[in-house]
Scaffold this motif. Structure first.
Motif, PDB file in Angstrom:
ATOM      1  N   UNK A 140       0.830  -1.209   0.000  1.00  0.00           N
ATOM      2  CA  UNK A 140       0.000   0.000   0.000  1.00  0.00           C
ATOM      3  C   UNK A 140       0.862   1.255   0.000  1.00  0.00           C
ATOM      4  N   UNK A 141       1.829   1.277  -0.924  1.00  0.00           N
ATOM      5  CA  UNK A 141       2.735   2.425  -0.985  1.00  0.00           C
ATOM      6  C   UNK A 141       1.989   3.717  -1.325  1.00  0.00           C
ATOM      7  N   UNK A 142       0.942   3.614  -2.152  1.00  0.00           N
ATOM      8  CA  UNK A 142       0.160   4.808  -2.499  1.00  0.00           C
ATOM      9  C   UNK A 142      -0.441   5.448  -1.251  1.00  0.00           C
ATOM     10  N   UNK A 143      -0.895   4.608  -0.316  1.00  0.00           N
ATOM     11  CA  UNK A 143      -1.465   5.121   0.926  1.00  0.00           C
ATOM     12  C   UNK A 143      -0.398   5.806   1.768  1.00  0.00           C
ATOM     13  N   UNK A 144       0.772   5.190   1.848  1.00  0.00           N
ATOM     14  CA  UNK A 144       1.875   5.792   2.601  1.00  0.00           C
ATOM     15  C   UNK A 144       2.254   7.143   1.997  1.00  0.00           C
ATOM     16  N   UNK A 145       2.354   7.175   0.678  1.00  0.00           N
ATOM     17  CA  UNK A 145       2.694   8.417  -0.023  1.00  0.00           C
ATOM     18  C   UNK A 145       1.642   9.493   0.236  1.00  0.00           C
ATOM     19  N   UNK A 146       0.379   9.090   0.201  1.00  0.00           N
ATOM     20  CA  UNK A 146      -0.713  10.028   0.458  1.00  0.00           C
ATOM     21  C   UNK A 146      -0.615  10.600   1.870  1.00  0.00           C
ATOM     22  N   UNK A 147      -0.376   9.736   2.861  1.00  0.00           N
ATOM     23  CA  UNK A 147      -0.298  10.190   4.246  1.00  0.00           C
ATOM     24  C   UNK A 147       0.865  11.154   4.457  1.00  0.00           C
ATOM     25  N   UNK A 148       1.999  10.847   3.841  1.00  0.00           N
ATOM     26  CA  UNK A 148       3.159  11.745   3.961  1.00  0.00           C
ATOM     27  C   UNK A 148       2.818  13.115   3.382  1.00  0.00           C
ATOM     28  N   UNK A 149       2.151  13.114   2.212  1.00  0.00           N
ATOM     29  CA  UNK A 149       1.748  14.385   1.601  1.00  0.00           C
ATOM     30  C   UNK A 149       0.792  15.171   2.480  1.00  0.00           C
ATOM     31  N   UNK A 150      -0.150  14.467   3.099  1.00  0.00           N
ATOM     32  CA  UNK A 150      -1.108  15.127   3.991  1.00  0.00           C
ATOM     33  C   UNK A 150      -0.413  15.716   5.216  1.00  0.00           C
ATOM     34  N   UNK A 151       0.551  14.980   5.776  1.00  0.00           N
ATOM     35  CA  UNK A 151       1.261  15.453   6.958  1.00  0.00           C
ATOM     36  C   UNK A 151       2.082  16.704   6.658  1.00  0.00           C
TER      37      UNK A 151
END
Length: 492
Positions: free
Chosen positions: A353-364
């Motif tokens: 689920x790298x897309x989810x990790x990438x999304x969370x980093x962007x949100x943070x």
């Protein structure tokens, strides 16, 4: 209370799930003794609290993530219809309780609010057209309206159209029969109804340990958070409805059914305004499309909310991360939840689920202005000074073992029951509260299969569609929608 008293039912957690299950049991089996233990000073202070709950009145009328576009370009209505069926079960149950005087005047917890979708760009418009085509003949999606006319959208809700480029390609749908539900208020009213029937609601009580005894009962150790006084109680049936705290308690219980399950916490923030001039220009829940990699619970939406009789607008959510499983718990929740039996599924979920990790980093990393830019995609006239940033409740997404993939991330809710039916618990998030009644009926059928035939007449009285599908019978569906609208004083 005697420290070794045995009660029929213990509900751990004072949220909407425990309240719904306790309410159902008190209606079906009024002679059973019920205890609710909530570790905070009031019920409905975590995910069921109105400002902690990301979505209200989830009926799949507007949530696009329930109808994703398949790889071949097709769109299926099956999941959206299923979720709406579940919401209708909840709605029928609330209507029954209002008619019986168990719940108060319905505007205290539910109000008519149109549900809309809003998309921009050619590809998204084509997708929305497919969604409309899939839903237009569904009995539970009456009077679904579609438009690409900005002036028509302005009639539905001015904030979406005001100062928007008239040449921009946009599209929207609207179902006037949507609702806004204050699950914090509803939880409190359900608890009050249970208490009036003899249930004991005990706040400031933290369940620290539970173990099945040789006689089949469960022994629970508790601690009164005011004074730190310990106590114990035995129960014939235990429901773990502690939100993010459920995973740890189910692990402590030792039931084999919890093996392989883990949790990934996601926090959230929203922008909120109570400015009457702004609020008056938007009467709807408007959902857009999620960003690539975003979890379903992070679909952007601009919502009308009615909380304690006051109307506000809420936009978000903006995802964040903290290892806490509850808003008021500790930073050790995530690491302490890791076991030998769930570490491999959790690793597999992270890798896939790298897309989810990438999304969370962007949100943070997003600052206040970037958050405002996301709002302006819905509301071009939004001014930073008119909106405050609030922190919502924690959501713990379910991770579990999968024989083929090693581990999967599950978006939704998961009911865990012990083999002997003496314990059950709930993990997960969306659609959650809106489908509490059918989820708790599932708990009852799993844990008390020998009583369901005895309870069926009462269940049919409370929930007329029990055991059937409204969507398969349009006249019956229309009659049900009309009956619950009348009982709940909904305008559409």
């Amino acid at each position: 209370m005697n420290s070794e008293e045995t009660v029929d039912v213990v509900l751990i957690g004072g949220g909407i799930m425990s309240a719904t299950l306790g309410s159902l049991i008190s209606q079906l089996q009024p002679d059973w003794s019920i205890r609710v233990y909530e570790r905070l000073g009031e019920v409905a202070q975590e995910s069921s609290n109105a400002w902690n709950n990301a979505g209200t009145g989830h009926a799949a009328l507007c949530e696009l993530n329930y109808m994703p576009e398949n790889a071949d370009g097709t769109v299926s209505a099956a999941k959206a219809v299923s979720i709406n069926e579940q919401f209708q079960v909840s709605r029928q149950y609330w209507a029954y309780l209002v008619e019986q005087g168990v719940l108060p005047e319905p505007h205290n917890f539910i109000n008519s609010t149109p549900h809309m979708t809003f998309v921009r760009g050619k590809a998204n418009i084509e997708y929305l057209k497919k969604r409309v085509a899939a839903l237009k003949d569904e009995a539970l999606f009456p009077d679904l309206e579609y438009t690409e006319d900005l002036e028509r959208i302005a009639e539905w809700t001015p904030l979406l159209a005001k100062k928007r480029n008239p040449k921009a390609r946009v599209a929207a749908t609207r179902i006037a029969a949507g609702t806004d539900v204050d699950f914090g208020a509803l939880t409190k009213y359900l608890m009050q109804g249970m208490a009036a029937g003899g249930a004991s609601i005990q706040t400031n009580h933290h369940v620290t340990w539970l173990k099945r005894q040789k006689d089949g009962t469960w022994k629970l150790r508790l601690r009164h958070t005011v004074g730190n006084t310990p106590k114990t109680v035995r129960a014939r049936f235990v429901f773990v409805g502690a939100g993010g705290g459920a995973l740890a308690l189910l692990q402590h219980s030792g039931i084999p059914e919890i093996k392989g399950f883990g949790g990934f916490p996601i926090s959230g923030q929203f922008l909120r305004t109570t400015d009457p001039k702004i609020v008056a220009q938007h009467q709807a829940k408007v959902y857009g499309k999620a960003a690539v990699g975003a979890p379903p619970m992070s679909v952007p939406h601009l919502d009308t909310r009615v909380v304690d009789g006051e109307t506000a607008l809420l936009f978000g959510p903006y995802a964040g991360f903290t290892p806490k499983f509850l808003k008021t718990s500790t930073w050790f929740d995530l690491p302490f939840s890791i076991r030998l039996h769930n570490i491999w599924p959790m690793i597999q979920v992270g890798l896939k689920n790298f897309d989810l990790v990438k999304y969370l980093v962007g949100e943070l990393m997003a600052n206040r202005e970037k958050k405002m830019q996301a709002l302006r995609e819905f509301m071009p006239t939004a001014k930073t000074e008119d909106w405050e940033l609030i922190t919502a409740g924690q959501r713990v997404q379910v991770m579990k073992k999968d024989p083929e993939k090693g581990g999967i991330l599950q978006f939704g809710t998961e009911v865990i029951t012990g083999a002997d039916g003496t314990i059950a618990g709930l993990l997960g998030a969306s659609p959650g509260a809106s489908t509490a009644a059918p989820i708790m009926l599932d708990v009852l059928s799993r844990c008390f299969p020998d009583r369901m035939a005895e309870w069926e007449p009462k269940l049919r009285e409370m929930i007329p569609s029990y055991g059937t599908e409204l969507s398969s019978d349009p006249p019956v569906a229309a009659a049900s929608l009309a009956a619950t609208a009348k009982a709940l004083d909904l305008t559409a």
